[in-house]
Design an enzyme around this catalytic site. Structure first.
Site, PDB file in Angstrom:
ATOM      1  N   GLU A   1       0.566  -1.037  -0.247  1.00  0.00           N
ATOM      2  CA  GLU A   1      -0.285  -0.104   0.077  1.00  0.00           C
ATOM      3  C   GLU A   1       1.017   1.296   0.106  1.00  0.00           C
ATOM      4  OE1 GLU A   1      -2.478  -0.872   3.670  1.00  0.00           O
ATOM      5  OE2 GLU A   1      -3.625  -1.990   2.759  1.00  0.00           O
TER       6      GLU A   1
ATOM      7  N   ARG B   1       0.370   5.110  10.521  1.00  0.00           N
ATOM      8  CA  ARG B   1       0.337   4.438  10.937  1.00  0.00           C
ATOM      9  C   ARG B   1       0.231   2.770   9.969  1.00  0.00           C
ATOM     10  NH1 ARG B   1      -6.108   3.777  11.814  1.00  0.00           N
ATOM     11  NH2 ARG B   1      -7.093   4.088   9.243  1.00  0.00           N
TER      12      ARG B   1
ATOM     13  N   GLU C   1      -8.197   1.403  14.032  1.00  0.00           N
ATOM     14  CA  GLU C   1      -8.026   0.279  14.349  1.00  0.00           C
ATOM     15  C   GLU C   1      -6.604  -0.571  14.402  1.00  0.00           C
ATOM     16  OE1 GLU C   1      -7.382  -3.154  11.859  1.00  0.00           O
ATOM     17  OE2 GLU C   1      -8.463  -1.743  10.846  1.00  0.00           O
TER      18      GLU C   1
END
Length: 531
Positions: free
Chosen positions: A305, A311, A454
């Site tokens: 990604e 994060r 998350e």
């Protein structure tokens, strides 16, 4: 006759003002030469004088395991207080700082996060040459010293060992550092307190830290961060092992994208192509089908990604677990939630020293959690966001800003930094996620959050092969690439669920740090492939 405005010098005419300047410069040069001569004579005299400490200091020969030196009793810096008044000890550490003045040298020895002051003073045993040698040892060099631990009358505030100092009798350099360091440990350890207007505004930026990570990792805060990180893995393993889980190891080179997406690293595999695993998901499920019942794994996870955020990493450590259940996936959800609670308690109770050490450099707010953990429905979370004025759809995934806002809303209402969001929309979950039997819009899936971010995504998995093929085709996945995975469910498989945790993110959020690169020893992101 002397002219009022001119003098003759070297055949040239100069003004009175110029003549004065020349005379002043000549006098200054003469004085400088005299001083240099005096210093040289003094040094020559000192060094040429008999050295009564010869053999008690110097550069040690390279250690090649020639001698065992078992007669040397080495004591950790943190245990020196128990050696006061008991005679000489040996200590190995790094030169943190040194300051030589006259016939004395003060040196701070650092051993991981522990520091102690050492002193050398010219006497019948310590020579001037030995003091000079000690004062010239480069910072970060590794040294062995033989010294006597001595109690001090007033606390030494600059060291962790504040009640004693070491009176050095022998000092040897084991590994000498470069004289010029790319960063100073004192600067890299400086508290990040933006509110302190009077504090030293010396900062080491993130790229400098990461480019020189071996030095940066020596700071007390970093030493503590990675010991606490090891604690997370240890607690994860111990807690699950006590509950009957088996640790497994899954392949990282796979034939198909495990999440069914495009964010995978492709690698050459002989005459074919393969992928680096996005998660151990498929293999955890195959282990359940093989009757292991409860499994977990700790290993590298790869995500291609292009996310340069605070994060995201392209490689991180995944803490994954999977378990069979009897009738409802909440059996698994509660197991995972309670595992987190046990980890938080273990960190609080067993790693308080490390948390305190991190807090000396970074602002660390105590992590709050409820027992049992708070569980909210996804729809309830959406409702809370809408009440706060956020427009979001029923089947829309939570954006990062909305995640953080919901975290703040939950904290304000329930006073917890950890909570679980259950029943996510089916459209935004992977192909192997079991749909909600009562509402096809939602699924039997959940996320878990720390400080509004998350840290785990999980679900009940589809364990029926025909239904799994149907859902895979719906997501556009070539089922021939996952034939072995699908086939494993044709021999009977219990209902099961699980989840995947990002270790670095857990540590970052538990400590309240602002960047995941602080909790990855050698981070990998789209812009960093070294060191």
């Amino acid at each position: 006759m002397v002219e009022d405005k001119e003098n003759v010098a070297n055949g040239e005419q100069v003004s009175k003002k110029g003549a004065k300047k020349l005379a002043k410069a000549a006098k200054k040069a003469e004085q400088k030469a005299e001083n240099a001569s005096a210093v040289a004579a003094n040094n020559a005299g000192g060094d040429s004088a008999e050295d009564h400490a010869a053999g008690k200091y110097g550069l040690s020969e390279m250690i090649q395991s020639k001698d065992k030196r078992s007669e040397r009793n080495f004591v950790p810096v943190s245990e020196l207080s128990g050696q006061v008044g008991k005679g000489l000890v040996w200590v190995r550490g790094r030169v943190h700082t040194s300051r030589a003045k006259g016939k004395q040298c003060f040196l701070i020895l650092r051993q991981q996060s522990s520091t102690v002051q050492c002193i050398l003073a010219v006497n019948d045993f310590i020579s001037k040459q030995m003091v000079k040698f000690a004062g010239n040892i480069p910072k970060e060099s590794i040294i062995d010293i033989q010294a006597k631990p001595v109690a001090v009358s007033s606390k030494i505030e600059s060291c962790t060992e504040q009640s004693l100092e070491l009176s050095v009798e022998q000092i040897f350099v084991i590994s000498q550092a470069k004289a010029q360091l790319p960063l100073q440990i004192e600067d890299a350890s400086r508290p990040e307190n933006a509110d302190d207007a009077e504090g030293l505004n010396i900062r080491v930026n993130q790229d400098t830290r990461l480019d020189n990570r071996v030095l940066d990792l020596r700071t007390p805060a970093n030493q503590a961060i990675f010991r606490l990180e090891a604690g997370v893995c240890r607690l994860f393993r111990d807690i699950l092992t006590e509950q009957g889980f088996t640790e497994i190891h899954t392949p990282k080179i796979i034939s198909a994208a495990s999440e069914g997406g495009a964010n995978v690293f492709t690698v050459s595999y002989f005459k074919d192509s393969a992928y680096l695993a996005q998660s151990p998901q498929l293999y955890k499920q195959m282990a359940i089908a093989a009757d292991f019942d409860k499994v977990y794994t700790v290993g590298a996870v790869f995500r291609a990604e292009d996310s340069n955020t605070h994060r995201h990493l392209t490689e991180f450590v995944g803490l994954d677990l999977e378990m069979a259940f009897k009738y409802h996936y909440h059996e698994v959800l509660h197991t995972i939630g309670n595992t987190f609670t046990a980890i938080f308690k273990g960190l609080r109770d067993k790693y308080s020293k490390e948390i305190e050490s991190v807090g000396q450099q970074f602002k660390v707010e105590a992590f709050k959690f409820l027992e049992p953990p708070l569980i909210l429905q996804f729809a309830d979370g959406v409702a809370m966001l809408r009440e706060a004025g956020v427009e979001t759809g029923d089947e829309e995934d939570l954006s990062t800003p909305n995640e953080k806002l919901l975290g703040r809303l939950v904290k304000a209402k329930y006073d917890t930094d950890f909570y679980i969001l259950d029943k996510f929309p089916l459209a935004i979950r992977p192909f192997y996620t079991m749909p909600d039997p009562n509402n096809p819009v939602y699924s039997n899936s959940y996320d878990m959050f720390m400080r509004g971010e998350e840290i785990l995504s999980g679900a009940q998995r589809i364990h029926d092969p025909e239904y799994l093929i149907e859902r895979a085709k719906h997501h556009g996945i070539d089922t021939s690439k996952i034939a072995a995975y699908i086939e494993s469910f044709r021999y009977g498989c219990p209902p099961h669920a699980g989840g995947g945790i990002g270790m670095e993110r857990v540590v970052m959020l538990y400590l309240g740090l602002d960047n995941i690169r602080k909790t990855s020893m050698f981070p990998r992101d789209p812009k960093r492939l070294t060191p």
